[in-house]
Design an enzyme around this catalytic site. Structure first.
Site, PDB file in Angstrom:
ATOM      1  N   LYS A  30       0.851  -1.190   0.000  1.00  0.00           N
ATOM      2  CA  LYS A  30       0.000   0.000   0.000  1.00  0.00           C
ATOM      3  C   LYS A  30       0.891   1.247   0.000  1.00  0.00           C
ATOM      4  O   LYS A  30       1.757   1.404   0.876  1.00  0.00           O
ATOM      5  CB  LYS A  30      -0.882  -0.051   1.257  1.00  0.00           C
TER       6      LYS A  30
HETATM    7  C1  E4P Z   1      -8.233   1.708   4.049  1.00  0.00           C
HETATM    8  O1  E4P Z   1      -7.447   1.261   3.290  1.00  0.00           O
HETATM    9  C2  E4P Z   1      -8.088   3.023   4.717  1.00  0.00           C
HETATM   10  O2  E4P Z   1      -6.872   3.123   5.349  1.00  0.00           O
HETATM   11  C3  E4P Z   1      -9.227   3.209   5.646  1.00  0.00           C
HETATM   12  O3  E4P Z   1     -10.408   2.745   5.026  1.00  0.00           O
HETATM   13  C4  E4P Z   1      -9.382   4.587   6.218  1.00  0.00           C
HETATM   14  O4  E4P Z   1     -10.604   4.642   6.923  1.00  0.00           O
HETATM   15  P1  E4P Z   1     -10.979   5.827   7.939  1.00  0.00           P
HETATM   16  O5  E4P Z   1     -11.184   7.067   7.154  1.00  0.00           O
HETATM   17  O6  E4P Z   1     -12.239   5.359   8.604  1.00  0.00           O
HETATM   18  O7  E4P Z   1      -9.813   5.951   8.873  1.00  0.00           O
END
Ligand code: E4P
Length: 219
Positions: free
Chosen positions: A87
């Site tokens: 990622k």
């Molecule tokens: C996923 O890959 C993201 O890091 C995540 O969905 C972020 O979510 P949030 O905005 O609820 O922290």
């Protein structure tokens, strides 16, 4: 549409996996910290544990913000397990790293995406997944779901292969809307997944069926 769970919590991953509908897991540095996973060795071990629990893609995020650091970290993460997806944040060095990983056959998830322009750039670099953050856009009174729809249209028109992974999902309704808007994947907290189950007419109907059955079969 694939279902990923957005957590580093092993109990929640197991619960979603036990439902039989889980296709993968996403994490981020905040989610790892929330579970008290600190230090390189512990983080790598945690990713390995998740990969052993779920037979599906597991996104592991780099911490570096420079090209060389991202490449070094990403290679280490990808070597952990065949299901690891590296990622990478949507920044200039991140796009360079995604293009590099694409050439090297390492799969990527471009994260922190908030615009269609960013989505085009990530697809050009060959990202496997693209993570637009729906909830965080909604938080600032922007239309998160419209972004999913726009990217879906653009990727279809242009024939981009990058999969749209709707992230920052907060509610069951987000999942339904993301499905309609053309997301290939949703990554959600366990509460949003289990929230899809809920309907009062289902609960009332089942209670009535069981009561009628018991009444008919008593004595
Ligand atoms: C996923 O890959 C993201 O890091 C995540 O969905 C972020 O979510 P949030 O905005 O609820 O922290």
């Amino acid at each position: 549409m694939k279902f990923f769970i957005d957590t580093a919590n092993l109990a929640q991953i197991q619960e979603a996996h036990d439902l039989g509908i889980l296709d993968g897991v996403t994490t981020n540095p905040s989610l790892m910290a929330k579970e008290g996973i600190v230090g390189d060795a512990a983080v790598l071990q945690h990713y390995k544990t998740i990969c052993e629990m779920v037979d599906g893609d597991v996104s592991a995020e780099v911490i570096s913000t420079d090209f060389a650091g991202m490449v070094a970290e990403g290679e280490k993460l990808a070597a952990l397990h065949k299901n690891i997806v590296v990622k990478v944040p949507m920044i200039k060095e991140g796009i360079k790293a995604i293009a590099h990983f694409t050439k090297a056959g390492i799969r990527t998830n471009c994260t922190l995406v908030f615009s269609a322009g960013q989505a085009i750039l990530a697809a050009k670099a060959g990202a496997t997944y693209l993570s637009p953050f729906i909830g965080r856009l909604d938080d600032i009174n922007w239309d998160g779901m419209q972004l999913i729809e726009d990217i879906s249209d653009i990727y279809t028109i242009q024939g981009f292969q990058t999969q749209i992974l709707a992230a920052s999902v907060r509610t069951p309704l987000h999942i339904v809307q993301a499905a309609k808007a053309g997301a290939d994947v949703v990554t959600c907290p366990l509460s949003a997944i289990t929230g899809l189950l809920k309907h009062p007419l289902t609960d009332n109907g089942l209670a009535q069926f069981l009561a009628d059955h018991a009444k008919a079969n008593q004595g």
